[in-house]
Motif scaffolding. Structure first.
Motif, PDB file in Angstrom:
ATOM      1  N   LEU A   1      -4.818   2.501   9.035  1.00  0.00           N
ATOM      2  CA  LEU A   1      -5.424   3.402   8.195  1.00  0.00           C
ATOM      3  C   LEU A   1      -6.733   4.265   8.963  1.00  0.00           C
ATOM      4  CD1 LEU A   1      -5.171   2.144   4.696  1.00  0.00           C
ATOM      5  CD2 LEU A   1      -3.962   3.836   5.538  1.00  0.00           C
TER       6      LEU A   1
ATOM      7  N   SER B   1      -7.551   5.013  -7.083  1.00  0.00           N
ATOM      8  CA  SER B   1      -6.153   5.401  -6.811  1.00  0.00           C
ATOM      9  C   SER B   1      -6.514   6.898  -6.523  1.00  0.00           C
ATOM     10  CB  SER B   1      -5.444   5.226  -8.136  1.00  0.00           C
ATOM     11  OG  SER B   1      -6.050   5.883  -9.365  1.00  0.00           O
ATOM     12  N   THR B   2      -7.560   7.581  -6.793  1.00  0.00           N
ATOM     13  CA  THR B   2      -7.627   8.952  -6.426  1.00  0.00           C
ATOM     14  C   THR B   2      -8.107   9.402  -4.891  1.00  0.00           C
ATOM     15  OG1 THR B   2      -9.478   9.104  -7.686  1.00  0.00           O
ATOM     16  CG2 THR B   2      -7.518   9.812  -8.860  1.00  0.00           C
ATOM     17  N   ARG B   3      -8.805   8.335  -4.388  1.00  0.00           N
ATOM     18  CA  ARG B   3      -9.561   8.726  -3.221  1.00  0.00           C
ATOM     19  C   ARG B   3      -8.742   7.483  -2.272  1.00  0.00           C
ATOM     20  NH1 ARG B   3     -14.361  10.860  -2.759  1.00  0.00           N
ATOM     21  NH2 ARG B   3     -14.802   9.704  -1.209  1.00  0.00           N
ATOM     22  N   TRP B   4      -7.585   7.810  -1.211  1.00  0.00           N
ATOM     23  CA  TRP B   4      -7.099   7.100  -0.372  1.00  0.00           C
ATOM     24  C   TRP B   4      -8.095   6.413   0.508  1.00  0.00           C
ATOM     25  CZ3 TRP B   4      -7.305   6.365   4.582  1.00  0.00           C
ATOM     26  CH2 TRP B   4      -7.942   7.256   5.360  1.00  0.00           C
ATOM     27  N   ASP B   5      -9.375   6.872   0.788  1.00  0.00           N
ATOM     28  CA  ASP B   5     -10.190   6.109   1.685  1.00  0.00           C
ATOM     29  C   ASP B   5     -10.686   4.879   1.146  1.00  0.00           C
ATOM     30  OD1 ASP B   5     -11.599   7.946   0.221  1.00  0.00           O
ATOM     31  OD2 ASP B   5     -13.216   8.100   1.922  1.00  0.00           O
ATOM     32  N   SER B   6     -10.657   4.799  -0.154  1.00  0.00           N
ATOM     33  CA  SER B   6     -11.174   3.619  -0.893  1.00  0.00           C
ATOM     34  C   SER B   6     -10.431   2.522  -0.675  1.00  0.00           C
ATOM     35  CB  SER B   6     -11.363   3.972  -2.442  1.00  0.00           C
ATOM     36  OG  SER B   6     -10.213   3.907  -3.213  1.00  0.00           O
ATOM     37  N   THR B   7      -9.166   2.679  -0.333  1.00  0.00           N
ATOM     38  CA  THR B   7      -8.283   1.339  -0.138  1.00  0.00           C
ATOM     39  C   THR B   7      -8.779   0.961   1.186  1.00  0.00           C
ATOM     40  OG1 THR B   7      -6.530   2.674  -1.321  1.00  0.00           O
ATOM     41  CG2 THR B   7      -6.006   0.797   0.299  1.00  0.00           C
TER      42      THR B   7
ATOM     43  N   ASP C   1     -10.988  -0.466  -5.340  1.00  0.00           N
ATOM     44  CA  ASP C   1      -9.935   0.561  -4.888  1.00  0.00           C
ATOM     45  C   ASP C   1      -9.647   1.613  -5.882  1.00  0.00           C
ATOM     46  OD1 ASP C   1      -7.841   1.963  -3.562  1.00  0.00           O
ATOM     47  OD2 ASP C   1      -6.343   0.819  -4.246  1.00  0.00           O
TER      48      ASP C   1
ATOM     49  N   THR D   1      -9.053  12.593   8.965  1.00  0.00           N
ATOM     50  CA  THR D   1      -9.437  13.290   7.692  1.00  0.00           C
ATOM     51  C   THR D   1     -10.891  13.819   8.115  1.00  0.00           C
ATOM     52  OG1 THR D   1      -8.377  11.708   6.259  1.00  0.00           O
ATOM     53  CG2 THR D   1     -10.217  12.735   5.154  1.00  0.00           C
TER      54      THR D   1
ATOM     55  N   PHE E   1      -6.029   7.685  10.260  1.00  0.00           N
ATOM     56  CA  PHE E   1      -6.033   8.619   9.062  1.00  0.00           C
ATOM     57  C   PHE E   1      -7.559   8.975   8.831  1.00  0.00           C
ATOM     58  CE2 PHE E   1      -1.826   7.080   9.143  1.00  0.00           C
ATOM     59  CZ  PHE E   1      -0.892   8.358   8.614  1.00  0.00           C
ATOM     60  N   GLU E   2      -8.295   8.020   8.893  1.00  0.00           N
ATOM     61  CA  GLU E   2      -9.704   8.133   8.482  1.00  0.00           C
ATOM     62  C   GLU E   2     -10.217   9.047   9.538  1.00  0.00           C
ATOM     63  OE1 GLU E   2     -13.478   5.623   7.483  1.00  0.00           O
ATOM     64  OE2 GLU E   2     -12.298   5.030   9.317  1.00  0.00           O
TER      65      GLU E   2
END
Length: 113
Positions: A65, A17-23, A15, A72, A68-69
């Motif tokens: 999520l 933290s600066t890229r939400w989609d990495s979560t 993960d 996006t 949201f993907e």
């Protein structure tokens, strides 16, 4: 363990933290590799184990999520305009409201958070 359990040989994704989609990607990969991860945990010094409830929670978070993907990706197209974004935002809000209104208490907390 991946070979033993006939699971695709993929590394886990970290993960960022600066890229939400990495979560989302990290959770998807962890779920994909669940059997291998669970088989490895007793063999390493890390004594962290995930409960069945935590695995279920991950599946639910991924399910939320993914909307949201999709949104996006849709508004990231070179042809996207502001008039595309506003209906998507409204759709996401409505989706989350519906999840809160019709879901068991645990899922309500997930979507609300």
């Amino acid at each position: 363990m991946q070979d033993t359990h006939n699971i695709a040989n993929h590394v886990l994704i970290q993960d960022i933290s600066t890229r939400w989609d990495s979560t989302l990607q990290a959770l998807r990969r962890l779920l994909e590799q669940r059997v291998a991860v669970q088989a490895c945990l007793p063999r390493i010094t890390c004594k962290a184990e995930l409960t069945t409830e935590e695995w279920i929670m991950m599946e639910k978070v991924v399910n939320i999520l993914r909307y949201f993907e999709e949104a996006t990706k849709s508004i990231s197209k070179s042809t996207a305009t502001l008039s595309d974004a506003i209906p998507l935002i409204n759709s996401l809000r409505k989706l989350l409201e519906n999840m809160r209104g019709s879901s068991p208490r645990e899922e309500e907390n997930i979507s609300q958070n």
